[in-house]
Structures are given as C-alpha cells and as structure tokens.
Write an enzyme that holds these catalytic residues in place. Structure first.
Site, mmCIF file in Angstrom:
data_model
loop_
_atom_site.group_PDB
_atom_site.id
_atom_site.type_symbol
_atom_site.label_atom_id
_atom_site.label_comp_id
_atom_site.label_asym_id
_atom_site.label_seq_id
_atom_site.Cartn_x
_atom_site.Cartn_y
_atom_site.Cartn_z
ATOM 1 C CG ASP A 153 -0.409 -0.071 2.524
ATOM 2 O OD1 ASP A 153 0.832 -0.148 2.630
ATOM 3 O OD2 ASP A 153 -1.184 -0.034 3.512
ATOM 4 C CG ASP A 162 0.256 -4.077 2.096
ATOM 5 O OD1 ASP A 162 -0.020 -4.774 3.095
ATOM 6 O OD2 ASP A 162 1.069 -3.137 2.117
ATOM 7 C CE LYS A 182 3.004 -5.890 3.761
ATOM 8 N NZ LYS A 182 2.458 -4.826 4.641
ATOM 9 C CD GLU A 209 7.859 -0.465 7.510
ATOM 10 O OE1 GLU A 209 6.889 -1.173 7.145
ATOM 11 O OE2 GLU A 209 8.053 0.696 7.091
HETATM 12 O O1 KIV Z 1 3.488 -1.147 1.606
HETATM 13 C C1 KIV Z 1 4.650 -1.591 1.560
HETATM 14 O O2 KIV Z 1 5.400 -1.376 0.593
HETATM 15 C C2 KIV Z 1 5.103 -2.388 2.688
HETATM 16 C C3 KIV Z 1 6.540 -2.790 2.731
HETATM 17 C C4 KIV Z 1 7.384 -1.619 3.063
HETATM 18 C C5 KIV Z 1 6.788 -3.918 3.653
HETATM 19 O O3 KIV Z 1 4.335 -2.717 3.528
#
Ligand code: KIV
Length: 255
Positions: A44, A83, A113, A182
């Site tokens: 995201d 995501d 995710k 993270e």
């Molecule tokens: O949204 C994203 O790119 C992420 C990564 C930084 C793990 O969640």
C-alpha cells in the site's frame, strides 16, 4: 510453476535468504520476476510512490486491486502478495475474509499481507482457515502512523520488545506463513527471527532476518520525496528520466 508458501518456508529451513520487492505495475513486475525474486508485494506504499498521497491511509481496496491485477499479469513465477489497505480488515472478521478474498479472486494474488500482531491474530486465523495465505507485518506499521507518532524505530524499550515477540508468536500460531519486521532494532529482529519457525522478512531491521523487503522505487532512486535511511539506492532513475525527458523535449522544440 509459481512459488508457493511451502517453498518460501523451506527457504528459511535451508538458511537461504529471501528477497521480496514491491511492484505496482505490469512492466516492473515482469522485470522483478525475470530476475528471479520469489516474492512480489503490491504494497500500500502504492499510495505514496504511485498515487501521490501523503501516507498509506487513503489507499482504497479498489486502487490496490487495480494494481494487483497488473502485477499478476507481469509476474509469472513470483508469489504475488496483496497488501490489505487501512480499515479493510479491522472492523470485523467478515470484512477481513471478504476483502482478503477479493485480492485472491479479483486481483489474482496468491496471498495477502496485513498489519498488526496479537490484535489481528484471530482474523489471520480465520483467513488462513479459509485457504488464503497471510503474511503478517509488525514493528513500524504505517497504517498506524498517527498512533505511533511518526516513522519511529519500534520495540526500543524492554516492554515494547517483549510485546513484539508476543505479536510475532501470535501471528505464527494463527497460521501466517511469513512476517515483515519493519524498522525494528537489529538485535530484536534477530531474536524474533530465531524464535519463530516461519520466515521473518526485514525492512530496516538489520541483516539477521531471513529475508529483506524494499520498496522498488526506493532502491531504483525513482521516488525522492522521502528516502528512507534503510534503503540503498542501486540506481538514480530520477536523474536518468529527467535527462532523457529533457533531451526529448529539446529535440522536439528544435524540430
Ligand atoms: O506497503 C509496503 O510497501 C510495505 C513494505 C514496506 C513492507 O508494507
């Protein structure tokens, strides 16, 4: 054959490092896939690096699905992880299931995710039980940026570190196949990596994790509004593109 969650878990068992990179479009996904990167995240972070929002908060599920479809068309071998955006899995387990299913059914992703540990573990369990692989995400969770008070390193105090270990264990127990860590102190990230049997994929979490993830625009130097400390620039695409566009612009003006 597309990479499976079993192969990703097997990489940890064999001590093979895991690379994950974001992609948001067909062309980039095709390139990343051809290189052999096994995990592509349609993050995201799309909100900032592609859509020009200030954070990930405004990103909608329809925007995520639009880009997930393009990435899936480009990536033939990598596992594509979608995501789940802000508030698409928080309100209820039904919401989490319905929206996770959209990533798989409409978007064509092979996994989703979502951010959070103990607080989302029950939802992770139900989504996994329904056949959708889930990747967890703890530490600095950008969807909670206002609650966290900015892009700060997480897990610095003993209590916060202990809570993060609990979060990781709860996600593993719920059936997550991997966890993103993270912006976590390297020592804590290494400890969590050793405590869980599923892969820990770090970003700004040191070299002790089972793998690393980066935002593709950060490593290519094509997004410069905000450059995270943990992102090494392997190219300076902003300069390359600016020079090329300038040359084109000048040649057209010169007839
Ligand atoms: O949204 C994203 O790119 C992420 C990564 C930084 C793990 O969640």
């Amino acid at each position: 054959m597309r990479i499976t969650i079993n192969q990703i878990k097997e990489m940890k068992r064999k001590g093979e490092k895991i690379t994950m990179l974001t992609a948001y479009d067909y062309t980039t996904a095709k390139l990343v896939d051809e290189v052999g990167v096994p995990l592509i995240l349609v993050g995201d972070s799309l909100g900032m690096v592609v859509l020009g929002y200030e954070s990930t908060i405004p990103v909608s599920i329809d925007e995520m699905l639009h880009h997930t479809k393009a990435v899936v068309r480009g990536a033939k071998r990598a596992m594509v992880v979608g995501d789940m955006p802000f508030m698409t899995y928080h309100v209820s387990t039904e919401d989490a299931l319905r929206n996770a299913a959209r990533f798989i059914q409409e978007g064509g992703a092979q996994a989703v995710k979502l951010e959070g540990g103990v607080t989302v573990a029950e939802k992770v369990k139900r989504v996994v039980e329904c056949g959708i692989p889930v990747m967890g995400h703890i530490g600095l969770t950008p969807q909670s940026i206002y609650q966290l008070g900015g892009h700060r390193v997480q897990g610095k105090s003993q209590e916060a570190a202990a809570r993060m270990v609990e979060d990781a264990l709860a996600l593993e127990k719920a059936g997550a196949f991997a966890i993103v860590l993270e912006t976590v102190p390297a020592q804590l990230a290494t400890l969590i990596t050793q405590r869980i049997s599923i892969p820990a994929i770090g970003i700004g979490a040191g070299a002790g994790c089972d793998g690393q993830v980066q935002v593709v625009n950060d490593i290519l130097g094509s997004f410069t509004d905000f450059v995270p400390k943990h992102a090494k620039q392997y190219a300076k695409l902003t300069e390359t593109i600016r020079d090329a566009v300038t040359e084109y612009h000048n040649e057209v003006k010169d007839r």
